[in-house]
Design an enzyme around this catalytic site. Structure first.
Site: not given
Ligand SMILES: *[C@@H]1O[C@H](CO)[C@@H](O)[C@H](O)[C@H]1NC(C)=O
Length: 602
Positions: A304, A367-369
Site C-alpha cells: 500500500h 495488510d496485503e503484502v
C-alpha cells in the site's frame, strides 16, 4: 395557546400567497402504549395537553431516545420542564485545571447541539435556567488510552430556587463528555410549543463495555476534506464511539504533508489542495479530543505504498502490470526492504506523526503484502540469497518481511521514546505458523478483517492476542456497490445493512476469550467514496455498531429499531447527511414499524 386570530391569519395567508407563515393548530398527539409511541388525533379542547413526538420518545420506553443504551442504572422522571436556551451554564466542578479548557469546548459544543434541535424553527423564550456541573475527578488525564475510565453518572434535579441542576460526575473528561452527550439527548424540542424541555429528574450511571470503538476512514483512495473529517468526528462522538482510525496514505495518493519529507505529498497528493498540512492535522486532533475521540494514525507498510515515492528507489512493483499478478487492486506498489535508506525515510515520517498525533497506539498496516511482487524483483531475490542464503518460498519472504517490520518498529520506538502498542491487520504474517515468532503479543494488537467465522480469529485468541474486530462480512461499509476492478458488483457485496452491524457481537465471536477483544471498528475504504458520500456510507450504520460496543446488549436489532430511527434523526439534525433507513412514517407509528414494531417483536 393557539388563538383564533392565528388560525384566521393562516387561512388568509394560505389563500393569498400559498405559504403558511404562522403556527397551525396541532392535529396530532402521541400516546405511549406498551412501550410504543402511538400517533393519535387531538380531541377538541385537549390541545394544551398534547404530547410532542420527541417527548413521547423520551419517556415511553426504558431507554427513552438514548443512543447507545446506558449500561448502568437509568431513571428518567416523567415530568418535563421548559428550559431557557439563553440561560444554560456549564461549570467546571473543581475550578481551573488542565481539563478546564476541554470542558469549555465540550460545553460550547453541547449548546450548539441543543440549538440544532430546533432548527429551522425558533426556540420560544422563557423557561428555567440550567446549570450543568462537570465534576471530573482526575483533571490531569487529558489523553484517551486503552485504560481510560470512560464511565460517568448524570443526575438532574431542581434546586430550591427553581433552577435545573445537572451534575455529571466522572473519573475523566472522556467519561464526563459522554455524560454531556447523554444530557444532550434527554433535552428535547417540543415542536407543539417551540420549547426546549427536559425531565425534572434524571439519574443515569453508565460506562462502555469495550475500550476501543472505532471508525476507519481512508483518505488516500479518494481525498476527504477536513470539514468532512470533522463532521465524521461529530457523529462518532454523538454515538459514543471513541476512535477515528485515519488510514491517511496508500498506493493511490500521499496526501499527508510530512514536515521532514514534504516532497512525498508534493509528488503524491492528487492536487496541491488535496493534502493534510501540519495545521490541518493539529486542528483535527484537537477537535477530536474535545469530543472524546482519539485519532489513530495509520501509516500502512510495506504494501500500500506508491504515489509520492517515485523519486526514491524504495518502492518495488509500482503500477506494475498486469496488476492482478502483484496486488489486489491497481496500482501495485510495495516497499523494497533491502534499501537501507528506506528506514531513514520511515523514521522521519514516524517522527512527524508522533509529534502531531501524540498517539497512545499506532497502526502500522501490514495488510496485503504480495510475495509475488518481491519475488518478481531480481535485486530483492538476489539480496535475500546473498545476505542470508534464503530461497523463494513463502517462509523466506516472511523472513524478508520481518527484516522490514523489525527495523520499522525499531525506528518507530526510537522516535516515540517508549513502547506504545502497535496495531497490524491480519495477513500472511498473522497466520498461526508465523505470528508468535514475528509479532510479540505484548506489543502487537491484531485487527481482524477476515470474516468473523474465520479460524484465524480463534487461533489468535488462543495464542493470547488482543484483537480489534473489523470482519468485512459485517463491518465493511464500502460493500455492495458497482465493481471497478471486475464486472458486476464490488468484491464484498452485498451491501451490509445496519442490522448486521448491530448484531455483530465480539462477545459472541470471542466466546470465553471475549475479554481479548478491545472492541471493534467499522471501516470505510474510499475507492468508491469521496466527500459527496462519506456521511451516508458511514451513518447511521456505524451507530448500530456503536451501541453493540457500548452496551453488548443481549437483545438484537429488533428491540433497538425505534431508537435507531430516532438517533438517525439526531445525526441529521446535527448536520450529518445520514442515510434514511425507512419512511418517516415508521418514526411516527412505532408500534406499526414493519420490522421492529410490536407485531413483530420476538
Ligand atoms: C446539584 O446537584 C448536586 C448532585 O446531586 C448536588 O451535590 C448540588 O448540591 C446541587 N446543587 C444545588 C445548587 O442544589
Amino acid at each position: 395557546m393557539w388563538s383564533n386570530s392565528c388560525i384566521f391569519f393562516v387561512i388568509l395567508v394560505l389563500s393569498f400567497i400559498g405559504e403558511n407563515l404562522c403556527q397551525t393548530t396541532p392535529v396530532w398527539t402521541y400516546e405511549c402504549i406498551e412501550g410504543y409511541c402511538q400517533k393519535r388525533r387531538i380531541t377538541p379542547g385537549s390541545e394544551n395537553t398534547a404530547i410532542s413526538l420527541s417527548a413521547c420518545q423520551l419517556l415511553c420506553s426504558g431507554y427513552g431516545s438514548l443512543w447507545p443504551q446506558p449500561t448502568g442504572e437509568i431513571s428518567i422522571g416523567n415530568v418535563l420542564v421548559h428550559i431557557n436556551f439563553n440561560s444554560i451554564d456549564i461549570l467546571e466542578g473543581r475550578g481551573e485545571n488542565s481539563v478546564a479548557s476541554l470542558i469549555r469546548a465540550g460545553g460550547k459544543n453541547f449548546k450548539k447541539q441543543i440549538e440544532s434541535l430546533a432548527t429551522p424553527r425558533a426556540i420560544n423564550s422563557g423557561g428555567k435556567s440550567l446549570i450543568v456541573t462537570m465534576d471530573i475527578a482526575d483533571p490531569e488525564k487529558t489523553q484517551l488510552t486503552l485504560d481510560t475510565d470512560e464511565s460517568y453518572s448524570l443526575k438532574v434535579s431542581e434546586t430550591s430556587d427553581g433552577r435545573m441542576n445537572a451534575t455529571i460526575s466522572a473519573p475523566t473528561y472522556f467519561g464526563g463528555r459522554h455524560g454531556l452527550e447523554t444530557l444532550g439527548q434527554v433535552i428535547i424540542y417540543d415542536d407543539l410549543r417551540d420549547q426546549l424541555q427536559m425531565p425534572k429528574d434524571v439519574y443515569i450511571t453508565d460506562k462502555p463495555v469495550y475500550p476501543y470503538r472505532g471508525i476507519l476512514l481512508d483518505t488516500a483512495r479518494n481525498y476527504i476534506s477536513v470539514a468532512t473529517i470533522k463532521r465524521t468526528i461529530d457523529a462518532i462522538s454523538a454515538s459514543k464511539l471513541n476512535t477515528l482510525h485515519w488510514h491517511i496514505t496508500d498506493t493511490h495518493s500521499f496526501p499527508y504533508v510530512s514536515t521532514s519529507r514534504p516532497e512525498l505529498s508534493q509528488i503524491g497528493a492528487y492536487s496541491k489542495k488535496k493534502v493534510y498540512t501540519p495545521s490541518d492535522v493539529e486542528e483535527i486532533v484537537k477537535y477530536a479530543k474535545e469530543r472524546g475521540v482519539r485519532v489513530l494514525p495509520e501509516f500502512d507498510a510495506p504494501a500500500h505504498v506508491g504515489e509520492g515515492w517515485q523519486d526514491t528507489d524504495f518502492v518495488a512493483c509500482f503500477n506494475k502490470q498486469p496488476w492482478q499478478d502483484y496486488c489486489v487492486e491497481p496500482p501495485c506498489g510495495q516497499f523494497d526492504p533491502t534499501r537501507p535508506k528506506l528506514y531513514d525515510a520511515l523514521e522521519n515520517i514516524y517522527k512527524d506523526m508522533i509529534a502531531q498525533f501524540n498517539p497512545d497506539i499506532f497502526h502500522m498496516g501490514g495488510d496485503e503484502v504480495s510475495m509475488s511482487c518481491w519475488n518478481s524483483t531480481p535485486s530483492i531475490v538476489e539480496w535475500m540469497k546473498a545476505a542470508y542464503g534464503w530461497d523463494r518460498k513463502e517462509e523466506d519472504f516472511i523472513k524478508l518481511w520481518d527484516v522490514f517490520q523489525s527495523q520499522a518498529l525499531e525506528r518507530f520506538d526510537r522516535q516515540a521514546g517508549k513502547k506504545i502498542p502497535i496495531v497490524m491487520w491480519t495477513s500472511t504474517l498473522t497466520k498461526k505458523e508465523y505470528v508468535e515468532q514475528y509479532l510479540p503479543k505484548d506489543r502487537y494488537i491484531i485487527q481482524i478483517w477476515t470474516t468473523g467465522r474465520d479460524k484465524v480469529v480463534s487461533e489468535l485468541l488462543d495464542a493470547g492476542y488482543r484483537l480489534i474486530l473489523s470482519n468485512y462480512d459485517a463491518l465493511y461499509l464500502d460493500c455492495g456497490y458497482a465493481g471497478w476492478v471486475q464486472g458486476g458488483n464490488n468484491w464484498c457485496s452485498p451491501y451490509i445493512g445496519w442490522q448486521k452491524l448491530y448484531d455483530n457481537s465480539p462477545a459472541e465471536i470471542g466466546g470465553n476469550r471475549k475479554n481479548q477483544f478491545l472492541g471493534a471498528e467499522a471501516a470505510l475504504w474510499t475507492e468508491q467514496v469521496d466527500d459527496t458520500s462519506v456521511d451516508s456510507r458511514i451513518w447511521p450504520r456505524a451507530a448500530a455498531l456503536a451501541e453493540r460496543l457500548w452496551a453488548e446488549p443481549t437483545t438484537n436489532w429488533r428491540a433497538a429499531e425505534p431508537r435507531m430511527l430516532i438517533h438517525r434523526q439526531r445525526l441529521v439534525n446535527r448536520g450529518i447527511q445520514a442515510d434514511a433507513l425507512e419512511p418517516e412514517w415508521c418514526l411516527q407509528y412505532e408500534e406499526n414499524c414493519p420490522l421492529g414494531g410490536k407485531f413483530n417483536r420476538p
